[in-house]
Design a protein around this motif. Sequence first.
Motif, PDB file in Angstrom:
ATOM      1  N   ARG A  77     -10.642  -5.704  -1.533  1.00 40.27           N
ATOM      2  CA  ARG A  77     -10.850  -5.434  -2.963  1.00 40.27           C
ATOM      3  C   ARG A  77      -9.618  -5.805  -3.780  1.00 40.27           C
ATOM      4  O   ARG A  77      -9.722  -6.246  -4.919  1.00 40.27           O
ATOM      5  N   ALA A  78      -8.444  -5.590  -3.190  1.00 39.78           N
ATOM      6  CA  ALA A  78      -7.213  -5.982  -3.879  1.00 39.78           C
ATOM      7  C   ALA A  78      -7.153  -7.493  -4.059  1.00 39.78           C
ATOM      8  O   ALA A  78      -6.745  -7.992  -5.116  1.00 39.78           O
TER       9      ALA A  78
ATOM     10  N   ASP B  14      -3.996   5.384  -4.091  1.00 38.78           N
ATOM     11  CA  ASP B  14      -5.144   6.232  -4.422  1.00 38.78           C
ATOM     12  C   ASP B  14      -4.770   7.253  -5.489  1.00 38.78           C
ATOM     13  O   ASP B  14      -5.547   8.148  -5.807  1.00 38.78           O
TER      14      ASP B  14
ATOM     15  N   TYR C 212      -7.385   2.535  -5.883  1.00 38.36           N
ATOM     16  CA  TYR C 212      -8.599   2.550  -5.073  1.00 38.36           C
ATOM     17  C   TYR C 212      -8.611   3.851  -4.278  1.00 38.36           C
ATOM     18  O   TYR C 212      -7.574   4.288  -3.774  1.00 38.36           O
TER      19      TYR C 212
ATOM     20  N   ILE D 250       0.860  -1.184   0.000  1.00 39.69           N
ATOM     21  CA  ILE D 250       0.000   0.000   0.000  1.00 39.69           C
ATOM     22  C   ILE D 250       0.894   1.230   0.000  1.00 39.69           C
ATOM     23  O   ILE D 250       1.746   1.382   0.876  1.00 39.69           O
TER      24      ILE D 250
ATOM     25  N   SER E 137      -9.768   4.810  -1.453  1.00 38.14           N
ATOM     26  CA  SER E 137      -9.484   4.786  -0.022  1.00 38.14           C
ATOM     27  C   SER E 137      -8.375   3.783   0.274  1.00 38.14           C
ATOM     28  O   SER E 137      -8.408   2.655  -0.217  1.00 38.14           O
ATOM     29  N   LEU E 138      -7.402   4.192   1.080  1.00 33.62           N
ATOM     30  CA  LEU E 138      -6.335   3.291   1.481  1.00 33.62           C
ATOM     31  C   LEU E 138      -6.558   2.733   2.885  1.00 33.62           C
ATOM     32  O   LEU E 138      -5.632   2.213   3.504  1.00 33.62           O
TER      33      LEU E 138
ATOM     34  N   SER F 127     -10.883  -1.605   3.840  1.00 32.85           N
ATOM     35  CA  SER F 127     -11.595  -1.329   2.601  1.00 32.85           C
ATOM     36  C   SER F 127     -10.819  -1.767   1.374  1.00 32.85           C
ATOM     37  O   SER F 127     -11.345  -2.436   0.480  1.00 32.85           O
ATOM     38  N   CYS F 128      -9.536  -1.415   1.329  1.00 34.56           N
ATOM     39  CA  CYS F 128      -8.775  -1.644   0.089  1.00 34.56           C
ATOM     40  C   CYS F 128      -8.211  -3.054  -0.040  1.00 34.56           C
ATOM     41  O   CYS F 128      -8.142  -3.599  -1.143  1.00 34.56           O
TER      42      CYS F 128
ATOM     43  N   LEU G 176      -1.224  -1.012  -4.257  1.00 34.57           N
ATOM     44  CA  LEU G 176      -2.470  -0.284  -4.028  1.00 34.57           C
ATOM     45  C   LEU G 176      -2.149   1.179  -3.801  1.00 34.57           C
ATOM     46  O   LEU G 176      -1.314   1.518  -2.962  1.00 34.57           O
TER      47      LEU G 176
END
Length: 435
Positions: free
Chosen positions: A371-372, A341, A360, A317, A362-363, A367-368, A339
Amino acid sequence: SSDPPANVDFKDGALRAAVSYPFMASAVQQGDVVLLDDGKISLIVSNVSNENEISLQVIEGGRLVKNKGVNLPGCSVDLPHVTDKDMADIAFGVEKKVEYIAHSFTRSATGINSVRELPGVVEAGICIIAKIENQEAVDNFASIARVSDAIMVARGDLGVEIPLERVASVQKRLVASSNALGIPVIVATELLDSMMKCPRPTRAEASDVANAVFDGADCVMLSGETAAGDYPIESVQVMTRICKEAELDVASSLRARSQERMSAADGDESSSLQYRWLSGVTSTLASASESGALRDAFAKSAIRAARETGAELIIAITRTGLTAHALSKFFAECPVMVLSDSERVCSQVLLHRSVTPYKYDSLRRESCVPRAIAKATELGLVKAGSRVLLLTGDDGLTANRLETFIVGEEIGHTESEERSAATREDDDEVYGEDE
């Protein structure tokens, strides 16, 4: 041609052509070779008449058209590092929010710094690629590499400026030295040149692309094949297939490269002698800051942990892409998903080997990360039961936390995360480095 270009005429039975370089007469002398159109036409200087006119004898002729390059192998050329047209083009690029600027005919670090100093380049976060296209750039590679964000081995002009038989060895040295310094490197020009006119490349061209991958190139680049060729889509498809096949074979050597690169970064220079091919290029690149050293340390830890635990994916991230750069320069053996933003960061990290970006908004971890994982599963990078490593950091700090989990199992939270969540607003809870 019955209709010569506008900058060409005839006088006393001789062809006369104008060039845009005003100091060409002072740059050459009798006996020097002048090459036109990537060496397709070869001339030799027979007389320097005055400061505005040179007489040349044709050695190897060909059809002359306008706007083709002129090369003066072995001659010192007094050109500005950034021309007025360059400045206008870069200003346009800044306005259009480009991710990279490639500096043509880089001769020294001054050229790269001149681009970086132009208005808006640093502010827009634009990265600079040094195109290595002549002997002077090869000689000054060490200093050029240290101020560049990426290197391009531009073999078209390079093969004209230096003896053709040296191009392959120089390419290998530039790629290896870029690897040693942890800088992304692109191999470009004439990789699939026959596909300008044919739907299939030659066997030699297919081998050329694969060998660039084997050598350690982060990227291979098409140019004329897609810009002016008859088979642009097919060229991309063929190159993709060749690269994928080559990467299956090179995967077995990634562990050795990774261990060697990390040993070199740890100060064991004896392990990296194979990379120290260019004079003045050392095999270690000192971190520019304490945070850079910390980032590199965690990147190396993540790669070692992935190797020892059998992880199939590393997720990083990041806000700036620097963690992705560190993971790539130490030859991560498994895919890396980045990941961010930032759309710019996601575009820029595509230049790094083994890296797949995912944007994405939001980090926030809860949340991220799920989805990752969903995206990685969709791309075939992981499946249920795969082990994944997660590299994160607290808000405002360099990546400094390494976790592991199994796809399909609930991702746990550390005590520090729970305390952090209790003391910060949700909108402020962001993971990834911020420099």
